[in-house]
Design a protein around this motif. Sequence first.
Motif, PDB file in Angstrom:
ATOM      1  N   ARG A 133      66.325 -27.891  -6.561  1.00  0.00           N
ATOM      2  CA  ARG A 133      65.724 -28.569  -5.462  1.00  0.00           C
ATOM      3  C   ARG A 133      65.848 -27.796  -4.120  1.00  0.00           C
ATOM      4  NH1 ARG A 133      65.917 -31.682  -1.142  1.00  0.00           N
ATOM      5  NH2 ARG A 133      64.327 -33.390  -1.156  1.00  0.00           N
ATOM      6  N   ARG A 134      67.036 -27.221  -3.907  1.00  0.00           N
ATOM      7  CA  ARG A 134      67.420 -26.792  -2.502  1.00  0.00           C
ATOM      8  C   ARG A 134      66.747 -25.248  -2.312  1.00  0.00           C
ATOM      9  NH1 ARG A 134      73.585 -26.060  -0.365  1.00  0.00           N
ATOM     10  NH2 ARG A 134      73.386 -24.978   1.514  1.00  0.00           N
ATOM     11  N   ARG A 135      66.796 -24.624  -3.459  1.00  0.00           N
ATOM     12  CA  ARG A 135      66.474 -23.335  -3.424  1.00  0.00           C
ATOM     13  C   ARG A 135      65.217 -23.039  -3.813  1.00  0.00           C
ATOM     14  NH1 ARG A 135      71.389 -22.703  -6.073  1.00  0.00           N
ATOM     15  NH2 ARG A 135      70.368 -22.111  -8.015  1.00  0.00           N
ATOM     16  N   ILE A 136      64.463 -24.237  -4.439  1.00  0.00           N
ATOM     17  CA  ILE A 136      63.091 -23.977  -5.045  1.00  0.00           C
ATOM     18  C   ILE A 136      62.944 -22.697  -6.059  1.00  0.00           C
ATOM     19  CG2 ILE A 136      60.526 -24.155  -4.503  1.00  0.00           C
ATOM     20  CD1 ILE A 136      60.968 -25.117  -1.987  1.00  0.00           C
ATOM     21  N   ASP A 137      64.006 -22.671  -6.967  1.00  0.00           N
ATOM     22  CA  ASP A 137      63.773 -21.339  -7.912  1.00  0.00           C
ATOM     23  C   ASP A 137      64.173 -22.089  -8.985  1.00  0.00           C
ATOM     24  OD1 ASP A 137      66.657 -22.001  -8.104  1.00  0.00           O
ATOM     25  OD2 ASP A 137      67.121 -19.964  -7.142  1.00  0.00           O
ATOM     26  N   TYR A 138      64.045 -21.099 -10.200  1.00  0.00           N
ATOM     27  CA  TYR A 138      64.116 -21.678 -11.629  1.00  0.00           C
ATOM     28  C   TYR A 138      64.704 -20.359 -12.446  1.00  0.00           C
ATOM     29  CZ  TYR A 138      63.028 -22.723 -16.321  1.00  0.00           C
ATOM     30  OH  TYR A 138      63.035 -22.890 -17.565  1.00  0.00           O
ATOM     31  N   GLY A 139      65.434 -20.482 -13.530  1.00  0.00           N
ATOM     32  CA  GLY A 139      65.737 -19.265 -14.055  1.00  0.00           C
ATOM     33  C   GLY A 139      66.497 -19.777 -15.546  1.00  0.00           C
ATOM     34  N   THR A 140      67.017 -18.911 -16.148  1.00  0.00           N
ATOM     35  CA  THR A 140      67.475 -19.105 -17.668  1.00  0.00           C
ATOM     36  C   THR A 140      68.688 -20.277 -17.710  1.00  0.00           C
ATOM     37  OG1 THR A 140      69.171 -17.166 -17.245  1.00  0.00           O
ATOM     38  CG2 THR A 140      67.046 -16.697 -18.419  1.00  0.00           C
ATOM     39  N   GLY A 141      69.468 -20.230 -16.316  1.00  0.00           N
ATOM     40  CA  GLY A 141      70.484 -21.391 -16.504  1.00  0.00           C
ATOM     41  C   GLY A 141      69.861 -22.811 -16.721  1.00  0.00           C
ATOM     42  N   HIS A 142      68.653 -22.968 -15.815  1.00  0.00           N
ATOM     43  CA  HIS A 142      67.816 -24.338 -15.817  1.00  0.00           C
ATOM     44  C   HIS A 142      67.174 -24.457 -17.207  1.00  0.00           C
ATOM     45  CE1 HIS A 142      67.703 -22.938 -11.716  1.00  0.00           C
ATOM     46  NE2 HIS A 142      68.071 -24.101 -11.682  1.00  0.00           N
ATOM     47  N   GLU A 143      66.833 -23.166 -17.995  1.00  0.00           N
ATOM     48  CA  GLU A 143      66.069 -23.237 -19.191  1.00  0.00           C
ATOM     49  C   GLU A 143      67.258 -23.772 -20.258  1.00  0.00           C
ATOM     50  OE1 GLU A 143      63.473 -19.894 -21.424  1.00  0.00           O
ATOM     51  OE2 GLU A 143      65.733 -19.426 -21.347  1.00  0.00           O
ATOM     52  N   ALA A 144      68.410 -23.081 -20.134  1.00  0.00           N
ATOM     53  CA  ALA A 144      69.707 -23.817 -20.743  1.00  0.00           C
ATOM     54  C   ALA A 144      69.983 -25.155 -20.706  1.00  0.00           C
ATOM     55  CB  ALA A 144      70.778 -22.967 -20.585  1.00  0.00           C
ATOM     56  N   ASN A 145      69.776 -25.728 -19.645  1.00  0.00           N
ATOM     57  CA  ASN A 145      69.948 -27.075 -19.574  1.00  0.00           C
ATOM     58  C   ASN A 145      69.036 -27.740 -20.373  1.00  0.00           C
ATOM     59  OD1 ASN A 145      72.003 -28.388 -17.220  1.00  0.00           O
ATOM     60  ND2 ASN A 145      71.449 -26.280 -16.864  1.00  0.00           N
TER      61      ASN A 145
END
Length: 295
Positions: free
Chosen positions: A65-77
């Motif tokens: 939410r803070r950085r408005i970004d997305y990556g493989t760590g979020h995908e792993a979640n």
Amino acid sequence: ILDILLQYVKDIPPVENAMSRFGNPAFRDFYDRVQNNAEELMKPLVPEEAIKEVSRYFIESFGNRRRIDYGTGHEANFMAWLLCLEKLKVITPEDDKAVVLRVFVKYIALMRQLQFDYWLEPAGSHGVWGLDDYHFLPFMFGSSQLKNHKYIRPKSIHDVDTVQEFSKSYMYLACIRFINEVKTSASLRWHSPMLDDISACKTWIKVNQGMIKMYKAEVLNKLPIMQHFMFGSLIKFEGGTPQSEDNDGGDCGHVHTTTQDTFAMGQEYPDCCGIPVPSAIAATAGKRSRPIPFD
């Protein structure tokens, strides 16, 4: 549940942000709605005592939410959320194929929509030396999906007609099509040299084996990614130390841990933050010639 989230995206249009290619602030409204409704969304699936823990993985699946970004760590979640559902016997090993080909594919469609609408920045992108600015698992699952295909070979990703025709049926080719559409360079050799190199493999089995090894090394074994990962009663981690809620990792902008986190390995925080990476989607939105310095 994912259809409900797709409706959230329709309900929350991006705000006017023409002067920036970085994340659109409307994403925070989407994130807040997911966060506020996550436990209610879990109720039909998850036992009441596990809702809070399972919901946390779900919320973390869609970006920061803070950085408005997305990556493989979020995908792993997201995979952790599915793993929790399996541990709770909501889904079984017999459901695995459907979980990938229906649920995970729908998740990727949702994330592509978020990337297009809110211009999410790539979190921890390797630039041209990565598979994709945002995702890894569609390549791992996608290479497995193609393992027994009689005609489509790894080198087929260079055939425009094959990619166009079969991208609706095969995750790997869908990823190639997406990358080709948002990158400004004309060839995989220029904008995705790693994918170009992988295409030289003779079989999809070899590609898939390499993807599994790469995922372990580049995602699960990377401290800048896994330091954000949460452990609890369903997904446990032995060792490490709890971190205080107000420890935000200094000036880098990462919220490194919360009281529910365990800091894997007990190491010092790495220098995990460099300059922000603008969204390639944002760079090509409306103006195909708009330059992006990371292509």
